[in-house]
Motif scaffolding. Structure first.
Motif, PDB file in Angstrom:
ATOM      1  N   ALA A 132       0.813  -1.216   0.000  1.00  7.01           N
ATOM      2  CA  ALA A 132       0.000   0.000   0.000  1.00  7.01           C
ATOM      3  C   ALA A 132       0.845   1.265   0.000  1.00  7.01           C
ATOM      4  CB  ALA A 132      -0.934   0.007   1.216  1.00  7.01           C
ATOM      5  N   ASN A 133       2.050   1.173   0.539  1.00 13.56           N
ATOM      6  CA  ASN A 133       2.915   2.353   0.652  1.00 13.56           C
ATOM      7  C   ASN A 133       4.104   2.328  -0.303  1.00 13.56           C
ATOM      8  OD1 ASN A 133       1.966   3.997   3.246  1.00 13.56           O
ATOM      9  ND2 ASN A 133       1.727   1.819   3.682  1.00 13.56           N
ATOM     10  N   GLY A 134       4.109   1.372  -1.217  1.00 11.09           N
ATOM     11  CA  GLY A 134       5.180   1.318  -2.190  1.00 11.09           C
ATOM     12  C   GLY A 134       6.516   0.917  -1.607  1.00 11.09           C
ATOM     13  N   GLY A 135       6.492   0.142  -0.520  1.00  7.63           N
ATOM     14  CA  GLY A 135       7.731  -0.313   0.109  1.00  7.63           C
ATOM     15  C   GLY A 135       7.909   0.274   1.496  1.00  7.63           C
ATOM     16  N   ILE A 136       8.870  -0.258   2.231  1.00  7.55           N
ATOM     17  CA  ILE A 136       9.183   0.200   3.585  1.00  7.55           C
ATOM     18  C   ILE A 136      10.580   0.808   3.559  1.00  7.55           C
ATOM     19  CG2 ILE A 136       9.568  -0.521   5.978  1.00  7.55           C
ATOM     20  CD1 ILE A 136       7.535  -2.754   5.516  1.00  7.55           C
ATOM     21  N   ALA A 137      10.660   2.097   3.858  1.00  3.77           N
ATOM     22  CA  ALA A 137      11.935   2.814   3.780  1.00  3.77           C
ATOM     23  C   ALA A 137      12.667   2.847   5.113  1.00  3.77           C
ATOM     24  CB  ALA A 137      11.705   4.237   3.279  1.00  3.77           C
ATOM     25  N   SER A 138      11.930   2.642   6.204  1.00  4.35           N
ATOM     26  CA  SER A 138      12.546   2.702   7.527  1.00  4.35           C
ATOM     27  C   SER A 138      11.870   1.699   8.450  1.00  4.35           C
ATOM     28  CB  SER A 138      12.404   4.116   8.115  1.00  4.35           C
ATOM     29  OG  SER A 138      12.777   4.147   9.476  1.00  4.35           O
ATOM     30  N   PHE A 139      12.650   1.094   9.348  1.00  2.00           N
ATOM     31  CA  PHE A 139      12.076   0.136  10.289  1.00  2.00           C
ATOM     32  C   PHE A 139      11.055   0.804  11.212  1.00  2.00           C
ATOM     33  CE2 PHE A 139      16.239  -2.127   9.570  1.00  2.00           C
ATOM     34  CZ  PHE A 139      15.677  -3.191   8.886  1.00  2.00           C
ATOM     35  N   ASP A 140      11.190   2.091  11.425  1.00  2.00           N
ATOM     36  CA  ASP A 140      10.247   2.806  12.287  1.00  2.00           C
ATOM     37  C   ASP A 140       8.824   2.765  11.728  1.00  2.00           C
ATOM     38  OD1 ASP A 140      12.237   3.465  14.080  1.00  2.00           O
ATOM     39  OD2 ASP A 140      12.698   5.380  13.130  1.00  2.00           O
ATOM     40  N   GLU A 141       8.694   2.578  10.414  1.00  4.51           N
ATOM     41  CA  GLU A 141       7.365   2.502   9.810  1.00  4.51           C
ATOM     42  C   GLU A 141       6.594   1.277  10.297  1.00  4.51           C
ATOM     43  OE1 GLU A 141       7.380   2.898   5.556  1.00  4.51           O
ATOM     44  OE2 GLU A 141       9.055   4.301   5.596  1.00  4.51           O
ATOM     45  N   LEU A 142       7.306   0.253  10.757  1.00  2.77           N
ATOM     46  CA  LEU A 142       6.651  -0.973  11.217  1.00  2.77           C
ATOM     47  C   LEU A 142       5.754  -0.712  12.420  1.00  2.77           C
ATOM     48  CD1 LEU A 142       9.656  -3.461  10.931  1.00  2.77           C
ATOM     49  CD2 LEU A 142       7.709  -3.244   9.376  1.00  2.77           C
ATOM     50  N   ILE A 143       6.081   0.309  13.195  1.00  5.11           N
ATOM     51  CA  ILE A 143       5.300   0.633  14.388  1.00  5.11           C
ATOM     52  C   ILE A 143       3.885   1.056  14.005  1.00  5.11           C
ATOM     53  CG2 ILE A 143       5.208   2.131  16.439  1.00  5.11           C
ATOM     54  CD1 ILE A 143       8.210   2.329  16.344  1.00  5.11           C
ATOM     55  N   GLU A 144       3.715   1.525  12.758  1.00 11.32           N
ATOM     56  CA  GLU A 144       2.406   1.976  12.304  1.00 11.32           C
ATOM     57  C   GLU A 144       1.457   0.810  12.028  1.00 11.32           C
ATOM     58  OE1 GLU A 144       2.857   4.583   8.991  1.00 11.32           O
ATOM     59  OE2 GLU A 144       4.660   5.533   9.797  1.00 11.32           O
ATOM     60  N   ILE A 145       1.986  -0.400  11.966  1.00 12.72           N
ATOM     61  CA  ILE A 145       1.177  -1.565  11.618  1.00 12.72           C
ATOM     62  C   ILE A 145       0.465  -2.111  12.857  1.00 12.72           C
ATOM     63  CG2 ILE A 145       1.254  -3.910  10.673  1.00 12.72           C
ATOM     64  CD1 ILE A 145       3.733  -3.052   9.104  1.00 12.72           C
ATOM     65  N   GLU A 146      -0.779  -2.457  12.675  1.00  5.21           N
ATOM     66  CA  GLU A 146      -1.608  -2.938  13.788  1.00  5.21           C
ATOM     67  C   GLU A 146      -0.999  -4.170  14.450  1.00  5.21           C
ATOM     68  OE1 GLU A 146      -6.180  -4.567  14.562  1.00  5.21           O
ATOM     69  OE2 GLU A 146      -5.519  -3.984  12.548  1.00  5.21           O
ATOM     70  N   ASP A 147      -0.942  -4.144  15.782  1.00  2.00           N
ATOM     71  CA  ASP A 147      -0.460  -5.252  16.614  1.00  2.00           C
ATOM     72  C   ASP A 147       1.033  -5.537  16.464  1.00  2.00           C
ATOM     73  OD1 ASP A 147      -2.973  -5.665  17.675  1.00  2.00           O
ATOM     74  OD2 ASP A 147      -3.560  -7.117  16.146  1.00  2.00           O
ATOM     75  N   PHE A 148       1.769  -4.620  15.855  1.00  2.00           N
ATOM     76  CA  PHE A 148       3.215  -4.838  15.786  1.00  2.00           C
ATOM     77  C   PHE A 148       3.815  -4.596  17.174  1.00  2.00           C
ATOM     78  CE2 PHE A 148       7.638  -3.784  15.159  1.00  2.00           C
ATOM     79  CZ  PHE A 148       8.043  -4.714  14.218  1.00  2.00           C
ATOM     80  N   PRO A 149       4.648  -5.519  17.685  1.00  2.00           N
ATOM     81  CA  PRO A 149       5.227  -5.361  19.033  1.00  2.00           C
ATOM     82  C   PRO A 149       6.310  -4.280  19.040  1.00  2.00           C
ATOM     83  CG  PRO A 149       6.115  -7.314  17.970  1.00  2.00           C
ATOM     84  CD  PRO A 149       5.068  -6.779  17.049  1.00  2.00           C
ATOM     85  N   SER A 150       5.888  -3.022  19.135  1.00  2.00           N
ATOM     86  CA  SER A 150       6.820  -1.903  19.019  1.00  2.00           C
ATOM     87  C   SER A 150       7.902  -1.935  20.080  1.00  2.00           C
ATOM     88  CB  SER A 150       6.057  -0.576  19.105  1.00  2.00           C
ATOM     89  OG  SER A 150       5.275  -0.510  20.288  1.00  2.00           O
ATOM     90  N   GLU A 151       7.608  -2.521  21.257  1.00  2.00           N
ATOM     91  CA  GLU A 151       8.604  -2.587  22.317  1.00  2.00           C
ATOM     92  C   GLU A 151       9.753  -3.536  21.971  1.00  2.00           C
ATOM     93  OE1 GLU A 151       5.740  -5.902  23.042  1.00  2.00           O
ATOM     94  OE2 GLU A 151       5.605  -3.777  22.468  1.00  2.00           O
ATOM     95  N   LYS A 152       9.530  -4.355  20.936  1.00  2.00           N
ATOM     96  CA  LYS A 152      10.575  -5.300  20.520  1.00  2.00           C
ATOM     97  C   LYS A 152      11.204  -4.898  19.188  1.00  2.00           C
ATOM     98  CE  LYS A 152       8.770  -9.435  22.832  1.00  2.00           C
ATOM     99  NZ  LYS A 152       7.368  -9.273  23.169  1.00  2.00           N
ATOM    100  N   LEU A 153      10.912  -3.689  18.714  1.00  2.00           N
ATOM    101  CA  LEU A 153      11.399  -3.258  17.413  1.00  2.00           C
ATOM    102  C   LEU A 153      12.922  -3.337  17.313  1.00  2.00           C
ATOM    103  CD1 LEU A 153      11.010  -2.032  14.606  1.00  2.00           C
ATOM    104  CD2 LEU A 153      11.029   0.240  15.677  1.00  2.00           C
ATOM    105  N   ASP A 154      13.622  -2.884  18.356  1.00  2.00           N
ATOM    106  CA  ASP A 154      15.084  -2.884  18.312  1.00  2.00           C
ATOM    107  C   ASP A 154      15.649  -4.293  18.166  1.00  2.00           C
ATOM    108  OD1 ASP A 154      15.183  -0.165  18.504  1.00  2.00           O
ATOM    109  OD2 ASP A 154      15.431  -0.129  20.675  1.00  2.00           O
ATOM    110  N   ILE A 155      14.914  -5.275  18.690  1.00  2.00           N
ATOM    111  CA  ILE A 155      15.367  -6.666  18.557  1.00  2.00           C
ATOM    112  C   ILE A 155      14.996  -7.217  17.192  1.00  2.00           C
ATOM    113  CG2 ILE A 155      15.159  -8.995  19.491  1.00  2.00           C
ATOM    114  CD1 ILE A 155      16.572  -7.056  21.347  1.00  2.00           C
ATOM    115  N   ILE A 156      13.756  -6.970  16.767  1.00  2.00           N
ATOM    116  CA  ILE A 156      13.270  -7.537  15.516  1.00  2.00           C
ATOM    117  C   ILE A 156      14.072  -7.053  14.327  1.00  2.00           C
ATOM    118  CG2 ILE A 156      11.283  -7.577  13.935  1.00  2.00           C
ATOM    119  CD1 ILE A 156       9.457  -7.527  16.385  1.00  2.00           C
ATOM    120  N   LYS A 157      14.450  -5.770  14.338  1.00  2.00           N
ATOM    121  CA  LYS A 157      15.158  -5.243  13.175  1.00  2.00           C
ATOM    122  C   LYS A 157      16.565  -5.810  13.024  1.00  2.00           C
ATOM    123  CE  LYS A 157      16.724  -0.904  15.305  1.00  2.00           C
ATOM    124  NZ  LYS A 157      16.535   0.578  15.279  1.00  2.00           N
ATOM    125  N   LEU A 158      17.056  -6.511  14.072  1.00  2.00           N
ATOM    126  CA  LEU A 158      18.341  -7.190  13.954  1.00  2.00           C
ATOM    127  C   LEU A 158      18.271  -8.346  12.960  1.00  2.00           C
ATOM    128  CD1 LEU A 158      19.409  -7.357  17.714  1.00  2.00           C
ATOM    129  CD2 LEU A 158      20.211  -5.736  15.984  1.00  2.00           C
TER     130      LEU A 158
END
Length: 303
Positions: free
Chosen positions: A273-299
């Motif tokens: 829908a957004n033509g790709g993901i340019a930054s890992f921070d965009e993942l926080i915008e997704i419903e039910d994404f575990p934002s508190e684990k973002l620093d781990i997931i992006k590894l």
């Protein structure tokens, strides 16, 4: 006029009789057409031209898809990470976006909708339209987040906090990634089930990349995590093959322990829908994404 001449007017040869016959035939035909047209008005003919319902349904469906494709879908997001483009799409002015960026440049975060309005000075009407999509990390709703510090400091691990004593005994620290279930059972609070669960979780990960992941083991209490980390640390990180988040399928993304298939499908939908993901921070915008684990997931991911 004599009688002979009068009769001559009604005397026709064979060719003339044929002409008269065809003339009468044409008159009859035109009269028949007239009565048919008069019996079936034009309005009824127009109504008889009906559209095939099956094809009309397909046309409506295609029109609906095009409208959805052209429209902008808004997913739940953390307002702390609004980009210039995202802010523009949401209806924010350049000045309002700049105020947020200046605030974030000081390494500060807004933790509520009211704080967001206070920083950006957006209107009440815009705030009300954006509020339903705001998604802040869980810890902002439970209290202030504490960071990992020196001896006796507290580290935020998920929704819980763990007291970590960094006074490690020299020469006795073992690698958490090579510890067996039997060795882990020597830690107070870890029995047979928990030790096996730790090893199983570690195997699914392919090995712990950071010690914080130990707190993600289901049922492992914060104080027990702290005891483990007195004797075990990640001394050798495993080699992992990162997943390209802009190319991976839902199934590939769901292979990561932290991402279930439903969430993986939402990530792919968000990406398309957004033509790709340019930054890992965009993942926080997704419903039910575990934002508190973002620093781990992006590894485990790459753009």
């Amino acid at each position: 006029m004599n009688r002979k001449s009068f009769k001559s007017h009604f005397k026709f040869n064979k060719q003339e009789r044929s002409g008269i016959f065809f003339l009468l035939l044409l008159i009859v035909i035109f009269q028949a057409v007239y009565f048919v047209v008069k019996s079936y008005p034009l309005s009824e003919k127009a109504n008889s031209l009906t559209v095939d319902e099956e094809y009309q349904t397909k046309i409506d469906e295609l029109r609906s898809r095009n409208q959805k494709r052209d429209s902008i879908s808004v997913f739940p997001f953390n307002p702390n990470f609004i980009t210039d483009y995202k802010g523009y799409i949401l209806g924010m002015s350049t000045e309002e976006i700049d105020r947020l960026h200046v605030f974030r440049a000081k390494d500060q975060f807004v933790n509520s909708a009211k704080e967001f309005q206070k920083v950006t000075l957006i209107s009440d009407s815009l705030l009300e339209s954006l509020r339903p999509y705001f998604k802040f990390p869980e810890w902002t709703q439970k209290g202030s987040k504490e960071t990992l510090g020196g001896a006796g400091s507290r580290s935020s691990m998920g929704s819980e906090t763990v007291s970590v004593d960094n006074a490690i005994k020299p020469g006795k620290v073992k690698d958490l990634n090579s510890a067996t279930a039997e060795e882990l059972r020597s830690v107070n609070g870890i029995g047979e089930k928990l030790s096996q669960r730790i090893v199983k979780f570690r195997d699914h990960l392919g090995g712990f990349l950071v010690e914080e992941q130990l707190s993600h083991v289901y049922g492992l209490e914060p104080e027990v995590v702290a005891r483990v980390l007195k004797d075990y640390r990640v001394l050798e990180s495993p080699a992992i093959s990162k997943i390209n988040i802009n190319q991976a399928s839902s199934r590939d993304l769901s292979k990561l322990v932290y991402i279930k298939y439903d969430l993986a499908a939402r990530i792919v939908a968000f990406r398309e829908a957004n033509g790709g993901i340019a930054s890992f921070d965009e993942l926080i915008e997704i419903e039910d994404f575990p934002s508190e684990k973002l620093d781990i997931i992006k590894l485990y991911l790459q753009l």
